[in-house]
Design a protein around this motif. Structure first.
Motif, PDB file in Angstrom:
ATOM      1  N   UNK A 190      -2.505  -6.734  -0.912  1.00 32.73           N
ATOM      2  CA  UNK A 190      -3.277  -6.601  -1.230  1.00 32.73           C
ATOM      3  C   UNK A 190      -4.008  -7.638  -1.991  1.00 32.73           C
ATOM      4  N   UNK A 191      -3.907  -9.118  -0.850  1.00 30.41           N
ATOM      5  CA  UNK A 191      -4.985 -10.350  -1.049  1.00 30.41           C
ATOM      6  C   UNK A 191      -5.440 -10.720  -0.260  1.00 30.41           C
ATOM      7  N   UNK A 192      -5.630  -9.736   1.235  1.00 35.10           N
ATOM      8  CA  UNK A 192      -6.242  -9.495   2.016  1.00 35.10           C
ATOM      9  C   UNK A 192      -7.703  -8.117   1.612  1.00 35.10           C
ATOM     10  N   UNK A 228      -7.491  -5.900   3.771  1.00 33.78           N
ATOM     11  CA  UNK A 228      -5.644  -4.784   3.763  1.00 33.78           C
ATOM     12  C   UNK A 228      -5.837  -3.355   2.975  1.00 33.78           C
ATOM     13  N   UNK A 229      -5.665  -2.256   3.916  1.00 32.23           N
ATOM     14  CA  UNK A 229      -4.978  -0.835   3.159  1.00 32.23           C
ATOM     15  C   UNK A 229      -3.748  -0.296   2.196  1.00 32.23           C
ATOM     16  N   UNK A 230      -3.762   0.288   1.719  1.00 31.77           N
ATOM     17  CA  UNK A 230      -2.768   0.778   1.194  1.00 31.77           C
ATOM     18  C   UNK A 230      -1.411   0.698   2.326  1.00 31.77           C
ATOM     19  N   UNK A 231      -1.445   1.175   3.349  1.00 30.45           N
ATOM     20  CA  UNK A 231      -0.360   1.623   3.652  1.00 30.45           C
ATOM     21  C   UNK A 231       0.314   0.739   4.560  1.00 30.45           C
TER      22      UNK A 231
END
Length: 138
Positions: A67-69, A72-75
Motif C-alpha cells: 500500500x506504500x508503493x 502496488x496492486x491489491x493482489x
C-alpha cells in the motif's frame, strides 16, 4: 508507514499551532490561564511528535509495503495477515477483580483487597494461558 508518519506530522503541526493559541486565550481570562489544559496540549504535542519520529525512522529502513508503493496492486497484499483472537471472557473477570480491589481500597477493607488480588491473579493467568488448552489451543 510513510503515510502514517505524515498523518502524525500533520497532527504535530496542528498541536504546535493550537497549544500557544490556547495558552494565550486562557491567559487573557480573569483567572490567569489554564495550566492543566496547556500542559495536556504540550504533552499531546510531544507524544504525536515522538510517534511521527518513530514511524518516519522505521519507514526509511524497511521495505515499502504494497500500500506504500505507487505501483502496488491489491493482489500484492494477499496472504495471511496475522492472528486475530476470538471472543474471550477473561478480560471481564480481570476488570471485575480490579473493581473489587479498588472498592476494597476505597472502603479500607484489606481482607477484601486480598481476596480480589488472589482472584485477579487467577483471572490474569486464565487470560494469559487461554490459548494453551481448550477450543482455541494452538
Amino acid at each position: 508507514m510513510k503515510a502514517e508518519a505524515w498523518m502524525f506530522v500533520i497532527c504535530t503541526i496542528f498541536l504546535v499551532l493550537v497549544t500557544p493559541t490556547y495558552w494565550f486565550i486562557t491567559a487573557a481570562s480573569e483567572h490567569g490561564g489554564d495550566w492543566t489544559g496547556t500542559s495536556a496540549l504540550v504533552m499531546c504535542t510531544l507524544l504525536t511528535a515522538m510517534v511521527a519520529a518513530y514511524l518516519g525512522f522505521h519507514a526509511n529502513r524497511m521495505d515499502p509495503r504494497p500500500e506504500d508503493r505507487k505501483d502496488g496492486e491489491i493482489v500484492d497484499g494477499a496472504g495471511e495477515l496475522g492472528f486475530f483472537p476470538p471472543y474471550s471472557w477473561w478480560p471481564l473477570w480481570c476488570a471485575l477483580t480490579l473493581g473489587v480491589i479498588v472498592y476494597a481500597v476505597a472502603m479500607m477493607a484489606y481482607w477484601l483487597m486480598i481476596i480480589g488480588a488472589v482472584l485477579g491473579v487467577l483471572a490474569l493467568c486464565g487470560w494469559i494461558f487461554e490459548y494453551y488448552r481448550g477450543e482455541h489451543a494452538h
